[in-house]
Scaffold this motif. Structure first.
Motif, PDB file in Angstrom:
ATOM      1  N   TYR A 130      32.390  49.424  33.869  1.00 15.21           N
ATOM      2  CA  TYR A 130      33.540  49.167  34.543  1.00 15.21           C
ATOM      3  C   TYR A 130      34.491  48.957  33.205  1.00 15.21           C
ATOM      4  CZ  TYR A 130      30.885  47.409  38.396  1.00 15.21           C
ATOM      5  OH  TYR A 130      30.234  47.314  39.618  1.00 15.21           O
ATOM      6  N   VAL A 136      41.727  52.045  39.741  1.00 21.36           N
ATOM      7  CA  VAL A 136      42.628  52.761  40.298  1.00 21.36           C
ATOM      8  C   VAL A 136      43.841  51.432  40.547  1.00 21.36           C
ATOM      9  CG1 VAL A 136      43.655  54.152  42.007  1.00 21.36           C
ATOM     10  CG2 VAL A 136      41.338  54.598  41.162  1.00 21.36           C
ATOM     11  N   GLY A 170      35.123  42.512  47.574  1.00 25.71           N
ATOM     12  CA  GLY A 170      35.146  43.977  47.245  1.00 25.71           C
ATOM     13  C   GLY A 170      36.702  44.468  46.936  1.00 25.71           C
ATOM     14  N   LEU A 171      37.494  43.855  46.114  1.00 22.34           N
ATOM     15  CA  LEU A 171      38.781  44.343  45.764  1.00 22.34           C
ATOM     16  C   LEU A 171      38.913  44.609  44.298  1.00 22.34           C
ATOM     17  CD1 LEU A 171      40.911  42.165  48.206  1.00 22.34           C
ATOM     18  CD2 LEU A 171      39.900  44.508  48.433  1.00 22.34           C
ATOM     19  N   GLY A 172      37.936  44.431  43.698  1.00 18.67           N
ATOM     20  CA  GLY A 172      38.036  44.526  42.188  1.00 18.67           C
ATOM     21  C   GLY A 172      37.924  43.488  41.208  1.00 18.67           C
ATOM     22  N   LYS A 173      37.925  42.557  41.627  1.00 18.71           N
ATOM     23  CA  LYS A 173      37.964  41.210  40.629  1.00 18.71           C
ATOM     24  C   LYS A 173      36.647  41.462  39.626  1.00 18.71           C
ATOM     25  CE  LYS A 173      37.254  38.226  43.944  1.00 18.71           C
ATOM     26  NZ  LYS A 173      37.144  39.016  45.246  1.00 18.71           N
ATOM     27  N   THR A 174      35.611  41.552  40.245  1.00 21.94           N
ATOM     28  CA  THR A 174      34.613  41.358  39.082  1.00 21.94           C
ATOM     29  C   THR A 174      34.691  42.919  38.233  1.00 21.94           C
ATOM     30  OG1 THR A 174      32.901  40.635  40.628  1.00 21.94           O
ATOM     31  CG2 THR A 174      31.793  41.917  38.985  1.00 21.94           C
ATOM     32  N   HIS A 175      35.112  43.879  38.737  1.00 19.87           N
ATOM     33  CA  HIS A 175      35.397  45.037  38.066  1.00 19.87           C
ATOM     34  C   HIS A 175      36.348  44.798  36.952  1.00 19.87           C
ATOM     35  CE1 HIS A 175      36.022  49.688  38.086  1.00 19.87           C
ATOM     36  NE2 HIS A 175      36.684  49.160  36.924  1.00 19.87           N
ATOM     37  N   LYS A 304      36.590  58.371  42.660  1.00 15.43           N
ATOM     38  CA  LYS A 304      34.969  58.061  42.477  1.00 15.43           C
ATOM     39  C   LYS A 304      34.293  59.598  42.622  1.00 15.43           C
ATOM     40  CE  LYS A 304      35.149  53.579  42.671  1.00 15.43           C
ATOM     41  NZ  LYS A 304      34.647  52.779  41.637  1.00 15.43           N
ATOM     42  N   VAL A 328      37.221  48.206  48.715  1.00 14.13           N
ATOM     43  CA  VAL A 328      36.847  49.349  48.004  1.00 14.13           C
ATOM     44  C   VAL A 328      35.326  49.297  48.185  1.00 14.13           C
ATOM     45  CG1 VAL A 328      37.036  50.217  45.757  1.00 14.13           C
ATOM     46  CG2 VAL A 328      38.726  48.746  46.466  1.00 14.13           C
ATOM     47  N   ARG A 329      34.649  48.280  48.338  1.00 13.67           N
ATOM     48  CA  ARG A 329      33.234  48.226  48.281  1.00 13.67           C
ATOM     49  C   ARG A 329      32.671  49.412  49.424  1.00 13.67           C
ATOM     50  NH1 ARG A 329      31.721  43.034  47.738  1.00 13.67           N
ATOM     51  NH2 ARG A 329      31.711  43.083  45.475  1.00 13.67           N
TER      52      ARG A 329
END
Ligand code: ADP
Ligand code: MG
Length: 465
Positions: A130, A136, A170-175, A304, A328-329
């Motif tokens: 990550y 993106v 699934g929107l990229g917070k953890t990323h 991806k 996104v997931r």
């Protein structure tokens, strides 16, 4: 989906005349596993199972027996998903992973989208893959991206401490959290960084308590330079862990050490967490991430695909992005399915995957998404489960039989649709404050009782699948 089940679905829809929404809610989510003597229909949850048994089972049996010309042909309704038979299927069914941890596990075993760089550093919890570069940016996440990259470059600045990122799954917070950790370490490999989910934080605290090593736990967590704590809403109702986290938080902030927090909702929407703590969450910067727009969804798919060396045309990426709009997931899941399908049928698609191939590869996902979750669907499922009338759900009676379903329905609208509080309020004849109150009441009920939580989750799955 097999032929027999597809024919049966067509029959139920066209000949029996099952209404479109009912069809989408109860029948489309079923997965069929067929042998010579029987069809097993797997249902994602027990509500669906019960509804199908009560409403449609006789017609299904009737149709299958006639079609197979076999009066002994068996129809069985099962809970769960079709057991996986061959290892290769595991890759095919790599749809929505639940979080970055799970994704990490899958990436390790998956053969099609594997990447040597995707290693997890077990000491600091970071996943190397990550980064800010492979995230993106679009209109709904760029502020969070900028804030996160600023924090990574300048740890501990009071104006951005803590950095609080929130938004649905699934929107990229953890990323972004991992990207902050990776970037900060790149700049200074000597700093102490920890990425941890609130749930694991609690578990290790409890473990430390039982093994008389609480002081050690405190020392470790209070001496970090960068503390990334994910899914903080998990601490809801866990007052012991909240106390320790509060001290942990204060020690780090006082020493200008950076904290980054993620949650599925804003700090004032988190219930059952001490107000002293949630008000601290607002002490730095807070950013919301909303679901990506069509351009960003298309760009994510293309990025991806490129990362996996998979040829995907813009036209096909756009086709998928138009249909899969949630997060996104899910987009990743669709792409995984396409790559796996292509690998299994490579001979058939010499010039790269075609639109027709894509339609087959993600047929089930497309079917699910063709039913966009609407407020009306939610009301329908909730009324049907609690066996109450729509006018009682929308009415003003304070009877418990109506109030609980109402709180649940309103909160589900907030969780599963993109509607604003005002729009949800209008459709229930209520104002903004009353909608927030219902959402809070629903989360409190779920935090207080495991049974309510399970019920809420099952309703949510019933509606979204
Ligand atoms: P969340 O923590 O918000 O639930 P994650 O960070 O786990 O979501 O994201 C889910 C998946 O989607 C991850 O594989 C992540 O890399 C990917 N992802 C999310 N947003 C983006 C983006 N803007 N660009 C690239 N990948 C993204
Ligand atoms: Mg996450």
């Amino acid at each position: 989906m097999s032929n027999l089940w597809q024919k049966c679905l067509d029959y139920l829809k066209n000949d029996i005349g099952i209404e479109e929404t009912e069809y989408a809610i109860w029948l489309l989510p079923l997965h069929a596993d067929i042998s010579d003597s029987e069809i097993k229909l797997y249902s994602p949850n027990r509500f669906t199972l019960k509804q199908v048994t009560d409403k449609y089972l006789p017609q299904i049996i009737d149709f299958c027996r006639k079609n197979k010309n076999d009066l002994q042909f068996n129809v069985r309704l099962m809970l769960g998903d079709i057991p996986k038979k061959e290892p290769v299927r595991e890759v095919v069914s790599n749809t929505a992973s639940n979080d970055a941890d799970e994704l990490e596990k899958k990436l390790k075993t998956s053969t099609n989208l594997g990447d040597q760089n995707q290693k997890n550093n077990s000491k600091n919890g970071l996943v190397n893959y990550y980064s800010f570069d492979n995230f993106v940016k679009g209109t709904t996440n760029q502020l969070a991206w900028y804030a996160a990259s600023n924090v990574a470059a300048n740890l501990g600045k009071p104006e951005a401490n803590p950095l609080f990122l929130y938004g649905s799954t699934g929107l990229g917070k953890t990323h972004l959290m991992h990207a902050i950790g990776n970037k900060a370490l790149e700049k200074d490999p000597n700093i102490k960084v920890l990425y941890i989910r609130a749930e694991s934080y609690m578990q290790s605290m409890v473990k430390a308590y039982h093994s008389n090593s609480l002081n050690n736990f405190k020392n470790i967590h209070r001496s970090l330079d960068l503390f990334l704590i994910d899914d903080i809403h998990f601490l809801s109702g866990k007052s012991g862990t909240q106390d320790e986290f509060f001290h942990n938080f204060n020690t780090l902030i006082e020493n200008n050490k950076q904290i980054v927090i993620c949650s599925d909702r804003s700090h004032h929407e988190i219930t059952n967490i001490d107000k002293h703590l949630t008000s601290r969450f607002a002490g730095g910067q807070s950013y919301n991430i909303d679901p990506p727009d069509i351009e960003t969804r298309t760009a994510i798919l293309l990025k991806k695909a490129q990362e996996s060396n998979f040829e995907l045309s813009h036209e096909i990426a756009l086709y998928i992005a138009q249909r899969i709009q949630t997060n996104v997931r899910e987009l990743n899941g669709a792409l995984n399915n396409i790559v796996a399908y292509y690998n299994l049928h490579a001979g058939k698609y010499e010039n790269g995957i075609t639109l027709d191939g894509v339609k087959i590869a993600i047929k089930d996902q497309l079917a699910q998404h063709s039913k966009i979750v609407s407020i009306d669907n939610i009301k329908k499922v909730v009324c049907s489960h609690f066996n109450i009338k729509l006018r009682d759900l929308e009415g003003s009676s304070r009877k418990k039989n109506f109030v609980v379903p109402r709180h649940f329905a309103i909160s589900l609208c907030r969780d599963l649709t993109n509607k604003t509080y005002k729009e949800i309020g209008d459709s229930f004849g209520r104002d903004h404050a009353s909608v927030i109150n219902s959402c809070n009441r629903a989360s409190e009920m779920c935090a207080e009782s495991e049974e309510s939580k399970q019920l809420y989750d099952e309703l949510s799955r019933t509606i979204s699948y």
